[in-house]
Design an enzyme around this catalytic site. Sequence first.
Site, PDB file in Angstrom:
ATOM      1  N   ASP A 136     -55.816 -44.042  32.881  1.00 22.70           N
ATOM      2  CA  ASP A 136     -54.540 -43.569  33.510  1.00 22.70           C
ATOM      3  C   ASP A 136     -54.903 -43.101  35.079  1.00 22.70           C
ATOM      4  O   ASP A 136     -54.125 -43.300  35.955  1.00 22.70           O
ATOM      5  CB  ASP A 136     -54.226 -42.188  32.893  1.00 22.70           C
ATOM      6  CG  ASP A 136     -53.688 -42.593  31.295  1.00 22.70           C
ATOM      7  OD1 ASP A 136     -53.047 -43.778  31.292  1.00 22.70           O
ATOM      8  OD2 ASP A 136     -53.718 -41.790  30.512  1.00 22.70           O
TER       9      ASP A 136
ATOM     10  N   HIS B 298     -62.682 -39.566  27.839  1.00 22.24           N
ATOM     11  CA  HIS B 298     -61.711 -39.596  26.912  1.00 22.24           C
ATOM     12  C   HIS B 298     -61.859 -39.260  25.510  1.00 22.24           C
ATOM     13  O   HIS B 298     -62.902 -39.499  24.932  1.00 22.24           O
ATOM     14  CB  HIS B 298     -61.033 -41.065  26.888  1.00 22.24           C
ATOM     15  CG  HIS B 298     -59.767 -41.152  26.605  1.00 22.24           C
ATOM     16  ND1 HIS B 298     -59.127 -41.072  25.294  1.00 22.24           N
ATOM     17  CD2 HIS B 298     -58.489 -41.582  27.377  1.00 22.24           C
ATOM     18  CE1 HIS B 298     -57.901 -41.319  25.311  1.00 22.24           C
ATOM     19  NE2 HIS B 298     -57.288 -41.413  26.454  1.00 22.24           N
TER      20      HIS B 298
END
Length: 458
Positions: A399, A343
Amino acid sequence: MPDIASNGARNGTSAHAEDKPDTPVLHVVDSRTGKYHSIPIVRNAINASEFKKLKTPEDPEHPEDQNEQGIRVFDPGYSNTAVSESKVTYIDGLKGTIQYRGYRIEDIVGKKKFIDTAHLLIWGDWPTPEQAQTLHEKLASVPVINESVFKVIQAFPPNASIIGMMIAALSAVQSSQMDRIPAHAAKNLYLGVPKAVDDEIIRLMGTLSMITAAVYCHHIGREFTPPRPELSYIENFLLMMGHVDASTGLPNPQYVDRIERLWVLIADHEMTCSTAAFLQTASSLPDVFSCMISALSALYGPLHGGAIEVAYKNFEEIGTVENVAAKIERVKAGKERLYGYGHRIYRVTDPRFTFISQILDELKEEIARNPILKVAFEVDRVASEDEYFVSRRLRPNADLFAALTYSAMGFPTEFILPLSLLSRTQGFMAHWKEAMSGSARIWRPGQIYTGHLNREME
């Protein structure tokens, strides 16, 4: 070259540690001119416009450098550029924390409903029971999309791009009420007009939920079920899709609760690519449907929201748990990419991951029946123990695991991204309301020209 120390303080005294100016400054000496400049530091940031003061005469050999217009800040991909001020969401990627309006998500998830968090994000505070009921009633009273919008969706083949269908449907709704489009009305409709902004927020949230459900029904060949005013926003969404228990004809309460927690958890994530696309469009003052179309288009890319769909399809390609080790080796050899890991913001475990893991633990029976989910969890197990991933801090994206929960609840792979978009809508609306409370300033980034100049025609 001037002495930086002698110019460090604004009163002309030397700039020793004990003589700090009232406002912190960045001391800059331009070696091209020898000139000194002090640039104020506010909230650990400097105003890029200050660099326009650092000018030199035009370079005849390189007029494209535009020396006389001041220094420009070159920042491809906005890797270290703040483009707005906001009170909506705070993220600390080094400590792994997220706060909505100053409240930690650890204190919100499982304790507040979607309607509460939406009110907090958009209007700035927790709703009273009366305010929550009013917001529910307003969302439930948004008119069902008309037949022309259904026809636009049905004009697509059922197996066409779901995102494409949603964009077309949003455009169809937008075009059915031209008086709400500023360019058509030939005037500003939303900047500094909070009542109009609030009305559009309700209309967009209610309409997008219906559009998403209608697209889903068309995709799988199911009849669209109209919403019911007594049901919650999430209950109505599942009802419209026909994602209900056969015995009751209503959404499974356990699934409603899990989606509530997910949508609270991923309601907003500060200045993401899609949020920036939304706000870039909003800066020219169009209607909110235009802004949402921009956000949805940005979200579709495989380096953003689309990465989740790509990751899930990668799991499908792996096929079985036995094939996971070979996939990991190909990734480590640089031959393939493992989507859903790593990320840009977090250098520690994504703080949302813990809550998503809890939801997945509640879905063990569904996961046990899904071979692709078994592959996903084996990939995570192997990657979490491999030095290659550990040393690079490549942890699973929250996610991605949110996508696994949707899959466990019976949603097809290609519908995971639309679900993520709908959950994030409350965040988009919060940023739009904030932007429409500010001043008119179009986002217009610059460029550095590196091509030819004054070429002769042959």
